[in-house]
Design a protein around this motif. Structure first.
Motif, PDB file in Angstrom:
ATOM      1  N   PHE A   1       0.830  -1.204   0.000  1.00 47.05           N
ATOM      2  CA  PHE A   1       0.000   0.000   0.000  1.00 47.05           C
ATOM      3  C   PHE A   1       0.862   1.251   0.000  1.00 47.05           C
ATOM      4  CE2 PHE A   1      -1.837   3.529   2.365  1.00 47.05           C
ATOM      5  CZ  PHE A   1      -2.866   3.852   1.510  1.00 47.05           C
ATOM      6  N   HIS A   2       1.815   1.347   0.921  1.00 40.76           N
ATOM      7  CA  HIS A   2       2.636   2.557   1.008  1.00 40.76           C
ATOM      8  C   HIS A   2       3.429   2.784  -0.281  1.00 40.76           C
ATOM      9  CE1 HIS A   2       2.410   2.105   5.615  1.00 40.76           C
ATOM     10  NE2 HIS A   2       1.678   3.139   5.269  1.00 40.76           N
ATOM     11  N   ASP A   3       4.062   1.729  -0.798  1.00 46.16           N
ATOM     12  CA  ASP A   3       4.856   1.888  -2.021  1.00 46.16           C
ATOM     13  C   ASP A   3       3.978   2.367  -3.172  1.00 46.16           C
ATOM     14  OD1 ASP A   3       7.072   1.025  -0.634  1.00 46.16           O
ATOM     15  OD2 ASP A   3       7.167  -0.945  -1.582  1.00 46.16           O
ATOM     16  N   GLY A   4       2.820   1.708  -3.340  1.00 43.62           N
ATOM     17  CA  GLY A   4       1.955   2.076  -4.453  1.00 43.62           C
ATOM     18  C   GLY A   4       1.320   3.435  -4.287  1.00 43.62           C
ATOM     19  N   ALA A   5       0.902   3.759  -3.066  1.00 43.74           N
ATOM     20  CA  ALA A   5       0.243   5.047  -2.847  1.00 43.74           C
ATOM     21  C   ALA A   5       1.225   6.206  -2.993  1.00 43.74           C
ATOM     22  CB  ALA A   5      -0.420   5.067  -1.475  1.00 43.74           C
ATOM     23  N   LEU A   6       2.447   6.018  -2.502  1.00 46.54           N
ATOM     24  CA  LEU A   6       3.445   7.083  -2.638  1.00 46.54           C
ATOM     25  C   LEU A   6       3.868   7.282  -4.092  1.00 46.54           C
ATOM     26  CD1 LEU A   6       5.563   6.361   0.537  1.00 46.54           C
ATOM     27  CD2 LEU A   6       4.366   8.505   0.045  1.00 46.54           C
ATOM     28  N   ASP A   7       3.581   6.296  -4.936  1.00 41.36           N
ATOM     29  CA  ASP A   7       3.915   6.400  -6.354  1.00 41.36           C
ATOM     30  C   ASP A   7       2.756   6.942  -7.181  1.00 41.36           C
ATOM     31  OD1 ASP A   7       5.926   6.012  -8.342  1.00 41.36           O
ATOM     32  OD2 ASP A   7       4.827   4.263  -9.096  1.00 41.36           O
ATOM     33  N   LEU A   8       1.640   7.244  -6.536  1.00 42.92           N
ATOM     34  CA  LEU A   8       0.495   7.787  -7.270  1.00 42.92           C
ATOM     35  C   LEU A   8       0.845   9.162  -7.844  1.00 42.92           C
ATOM     36  CD1 LEU A   8      -2.415   6.911  -4.813  1.00 42.92           C
ATOM     37  CD2 LEU A   8      -1.968   5.837  -7.029  1.00 42.92           C
ATOM     38  N   PRO A   9       0.229   9.514  -8.964  1.00 48.92           N
ATOM     39  CA  PRO A   9       0.490  10.841  -9.553  1.00 48.92           C
ATOM     40  C   PRO A   9      -0.219  11.937  -8.779  1.00 48.92           C
ATOM     41  CG  PRO A   9      -1.216   9.734 -10.806  1.00 48.92           C
ATOM     42  CD  PRO A   9      -0.733   8.733  -9.777  1.00 48.92           C
ATOM     43  N   ALA A  10       0.121  13.179  -9.089  1.00 46.70           N
ATOM     44  CA  ALA A  10      -0.639  14.313  -8.559  1.00 46.70           C
ATOM     45  C   ALA A  10      -2.096  14.151  -8.989  1.00 46.70           C
ATOM     46  CB  ALA A  10      -0.055  15.610  -9.094  1.00 46.70           C
ATOM     47  N   PRO A  11      -3.037  14.530  -8.146  1.00 43.45           N
ATOM     48  CA  PRO A  11      -2.882  15.348  -6.939  1.00 43.45           C
ATOM     49  C   PRO A  11      -2.877  14.546  -5.635  1.00 43.45           C
ATOM     50  CG  PRO A  11      -5.180  15.322  -7.544  1.00 43.45           C
ATOM     51  CD  PRO A  11      -4.475  14.436  -8.540  1.00 43.45           C
ATOM     52  N   PHE A  12      -2.453  13.283  -5.670  1.00 45.83           N
ATOM     53  CA  PHE A  12      -2.626  12.425  -4.502  1.00 45.83           C
ATOM     54  C   PHE A  12      -1.489  12.564  -3.495  1.00 45.83           C
ATOM     55  CE2 PHE A  12      -5.049  10.192  -7.851  1.00 45.83           C
ATOM     56  CZ  PHE A  12      -6.298  10.275  -7.256  1.00 45.83           C
ATOM     57  N   GLY A  13      -1.861  12.515  -2.225  1.00 51.86           N
ATOM     58  CA  GLY A  13      -0.947  12.382  -1.105  1.00 51.86           C
ATOM     59  C   GLY A  13      -1.368  11.175  -0.299  1.00 51.86           C
ATOM     60  N   VAL A  14      -0.621  10.846   0.757  1.00 53.26           N
ATOM     61  CA  VAL A  14      -0.816   9.561   1.431  1.00 53.26           C
ATOM     62  C   VAL A  14      -0.754   9.720   2.947  1.00 53.26           C
ATOM     63  CG1 VAL A  14      -0.048   7.162   1.574  1.00 53.26           C
ATOM     64  CG2 VAL A  14       0.406   8.486  -0.514  1.00 53.26           C
ATOM     65  N   TRP A  15      -1.687   9.041   3.637  1.00 51.72           N
ATOM     66  CA  TRP A  15      -1.596   8.828   5.073  1.00 51.72           C
ATOM     67  C   TRP A  15      -0.842   7.523   5.329  1.00 51.72           C
ATOM     68  CZ3 TRP A  15      -3.155  12.503   8.411  1.00 51.72           C
ATOM     69  CH2 TRP A  15      -4.135  13.431   8.010  1.00 51.72           C
ATOM     70  N   ALA A  16       0.024   7.505   6.317  1.00 55.77           N
ATOM     71  CA  ALA A  16       0.746   6.289   6.696  1.00 55.77           C
ATOM     72  C   ALA A  16      -0.115   5.441   7.622  1.00 55.77           C
ATOM     73  CB  ALA A  16       2.058   6.649   7.393  1.00 55.77           C
ATOM     74  N   SER A  17       0.065   4.123   7.529  1.00 56.00           N
ATOM     75  CA  SER A  17      -0.593   3.190   8.441  1.00 56.00           C
ATOM     76  C   SER A  17       0.455   2.382   9.185  1.00 56.00           C
ATOM     77  CB  SER A  17      -1.542   2.263   7.675  1.00 56.00           C
ATOM     78  OG  SER A  17      -2.700   2.968   7.254  1.00 56.00           O
ATOM     79  N   ALA A  18       0.022   1.674  10.223  1.00 52.47           N
ATOM     80  CA  ALA A  18       0.963   0.949  11.077  1.00 52.47           C
ATOM     81  C   ALA A  18       0.385  -0.397  11.467  1.00 52.47           C
ATOM     82  CB  ALA A  18       1.264   1.762  12.339  1.00 52.47           C
ATOM     83  N   CYS A  19       1.270  -1.376  11.642  1.00 47.86           N
ATOM     84  CA  CYS A  19       0.862  -2.677  12.166  1.00 47.86           C
ATOM     85  C   CYS A  19       0.596  -2.547  13.663  1.00 47.86           C
ATOM     86  CB  CYS A  19       1.962  -3.708  11.913  1.00 47.86           C
ATOM     87  SG  CYS A  19       1.565  -5.343  12.573  1.00 47.86           S
ATOM     88  N   LEU A  20      -0.562  -3.028  14.109  1.00 48.12           N
ATOM     89  CA  LEU A  20      -0.961  -2.914  15.513  1.00 48.12           C
ATOM     90  C   LEU A  20      -1.060  -4.263  16.209  1.00 48.12           C
ATOM     91  CD1 LEU A  20      -3.728  -0.189  15.087  1.00 48.12           C
ATOM     92  CD2 LEU A  20      -1.364   0.143  15.807  1.00 48.12           C
ATOM     93  N   SER A  21      -0.676  -5.335  15.522  1.00 53.09           N
ATOM     94  CA  SER A  21      -0.789  -6.666  16.107  1.00 53.09           C
ATOM     95  C   SER A  21       0.494  -7.140  16.768  1.00 53.09           C
ATOM     96  CB  SER A  21      -1.191  -7.682  15.027  1.00 53.09           C
ATOM     97  OG  SER A  21      -0.210  -7.720  14.000  1.00 53.09           O
ATOM     98  N   ALA A  22       1.609  -6.450  16.530  1.00 50.88           N
ATOM     99  CA  ALA A  22       2.873  -6.818  17.163  1.00 50.88           C
ATOM    100  C   ALA A  22       2.792  -6.519  18.659  1.00 50.88           C
ATOM    101  CB  ALA A  22       4.020  -6.037  16.525  1.00 50.88           C
ATOM    102  N   PRO A  23       3.676  -7.134  19.454  1.00 54.77           N
ATOM    103  CA  PRO A  23       3.661  -6.848  20.898  1.00 54.77           C
ATOM    104  C   PRO A  23       3.774  -5.363  21.220  1.00 54.77           C
ATOM    105  CG  PRO A  23       5.019  -8.765  20.453  1.00 54.77           C
ATOM    106  CD  PRO A  23       4.632  -8.200  19.112  1.00 54.77           C
ATOM    107  N   GLU A  24       4.543  -4.635  20.423  1.00 54.66           N
ATOM    108  CA  GLU A  24       4.673  -3.184  20.585  1.00 54.66           C
ATOM    109  C   GLU A  24       4.613  -2.528  19.213  1.00 54.66           C
ATOM    110  OE1 GLU A  24       4.781  -1.592  23.388  1.00 54.66           O
ATOM    111  OE2 GLU A  24       4.991  -3.322  24.730  1.00 54.66           O
ATOM    112  N   PRO A  25       3.988  -1.353  19.072  1.00 54.29           N
ATOM    113  CA  PRO A  25       4.040  -0.630  17.800  1.00 54.29           C
ATOM    114  C   PRO A  25       5.481  -0.277  17.443  1.00 54.29           C
ATOM    115  CG  PRO A  25       2.393   0.323  19.275  1.00 54.29           C
ATOM    116  CD  PRO A  25       3.194  -0.638  20.088  1.00 54.29           C
ATOM    117  N   ASP A  26       5.726  -0.064  16.150  1.00 50.68           N
ATOM    118  CA  ASP A  26       7.076   0.192  15.649  1.00 50.68           C
ATOM    119  C   ASP A  26       7.206   1.660  15.245  1.00 50.68           C
ATOM    120  OD1 ASP A  26       9.533   0.265  14.460  1.00 50.68           O
ATOM    121  OD2 ASP A  26       9.157  -1.365  13.045  1.00 50.68           O
ATOM    122  N   PRO A  27       7.702   2.529  16.130  1.00 49.53           N
ATOM    123  CA  PRO A  27       7.863   3.941  15.767  1.00 49.53           C
ATOM    124  C   PRO A  27       8.827   4.139  14.605  1.00 49.53           C
ATOM    125  CG  PRO A  27       8.053   3.639  18.144  1.00 49.53           C
ATOM    126  CD  PRO A  27       8.092   2.277  17.535  1.00 49.53           C
TER     127      PRO A  27
END
Length: 311
Positions: A89-115
């Motif tokens: 998702f991140h790779d493809g969304a960041l490669d989208l043409p204008a006028p698109f921008g992207v919100w980042a997402s995070a894995c929440l199932s690991a023992p601790e989130p990954d900053p």
């Protein structure tokens, strides 16, 4: 710049991974299967990148922010399953043409989130962090996500709170779901946003006083309960507007937006559509200046100095 803070596009590699799965969330051709929802027929045109770029331009947008569809539940898949989907998702969304921008997402199932993972995506050009409302329903949720929220605050990036997965329906084995197809969007999604807003008031804002936060879909209209909050002992500051808490307008029209403006003021309401699941609505608030605030001024304040520009 005219901005829509809430859209969704599934890049090709992301689509391919959803089709390769044998358990929900998965795509069978163009039919989406989720645990808590009826099978959903996806329109291929909704994820045609060139067509969506033309549509965004026709809507008069200079910036359209796309995000992972949190109702898919990808953030809560086991890390080994979530990681390739998030990367695609991140790779493809960041490669989208204008006028698109992207919100980042995070894995929440690991023992601790990954900053560190969030820092990398923000460094690549994501405008901020999106979390599902289901991650932020109580004090424990806000505490668990704090390492991610601290990264966003340190980097002066906003948090976007989006509905998460609907709970799996309880039914007799083999029976078809009995709720109508619109049920998840009107019941669990709204309840999640409503609850996360009160949890934000009680636990999130005291922990993160400088963090800019945007709730999808007008936070399920939770701010309209301010008078009841005061009456039941939840605080006496109903009239004080939190200038760092924003509300986007997807799926709502003039009456709901006008009511929310009366509760929180015009300066914290931002335009969002939730395309392709809903069409943009320009509310009739009686003045061109109000629409300019929703589409131009307020999104710029939400996003900060970069206004969503990529490095």
């Amino acid at each position: 710049m005219p901005t829509d803070v809430h859209q969704h596009i599934w890049p090709p590699a992301f689509l391919a991974l959803l089709r390769s799965r044998t358990a929900p969330p998965r795509l069978d051709g163009w039919t989406l299967h989720l645990p808590g929802e009826s099978p959903y027929a996806v329109d291929p045109a909704d994820h045609d990148i060139a067509a969506r770029a033309r549509l965004a331009r026709a809507d008069g947008l200079d910036l359209a922010l796309v995000s992972l569809s949190s109702p898919l539940g990808i953030e809560y898949l086991p890390p080994a399953e979530a990681a390739p989907l998030l990367t695609a998702f991140h790779d493809g969304a960041l490669d989208l043409p204008a006028p698109f921008g992207v919100w980042a997402s995070a894995c929440l199932s690991a023992p601790e989130p990954d900053p560190g993972a969030l820092r990398r995506e923000l460094a690549r050009g994501c405008v901020g962090l999106q979390l599902p409302a289901t991650a932020l329903l109580d004090a424990a949720g806000w505490a668990r996500c704090a390492p991610l929220l601290e990264v966003a605050a340190e980097q002066d990036k906003p948090l976007f709170i989006h509905p998460g997965a609907a709970p799996a329906a309880e039914s007799t084995a083999g029976a078809e779901p009995t709720n109508p197809v619109w049920w998840p969007a009107l019941v669990p999604y709204v309840q999640q946003l409503h609850t996360s807003w009160f949890a934000f008031r009680a636990f999130g804002r005291p922990r993160h006083p400088e963090l800019r936060v945007c709730f999808a879909a007008l936070a399920g209209l939770a701010p309209l309960h301010g008078e009841r909050l005061v009456a039941r002992g939840g605080g006496r500051d109903r009239g004080r507007v939190d200038c760092r808490a924003f509300y986007e307008t997807s799926s709502y029209g003039t009456r709901a937006v006008d009511a929310l403006v009366r509760a929180v003021g015009i300066d914290v309401v931002v335009s969002g559509s939730d395309r392709p699941y809903a069409a943009p609505v320009i509310p009739d608030l009686g003045a061109d200046a109000a629409v300019h605030a929703l589409r131009h001024t307020n999104p710029a304040r939400l996003l900060g100095p970069t206004k969503g520009a990529r490095p």
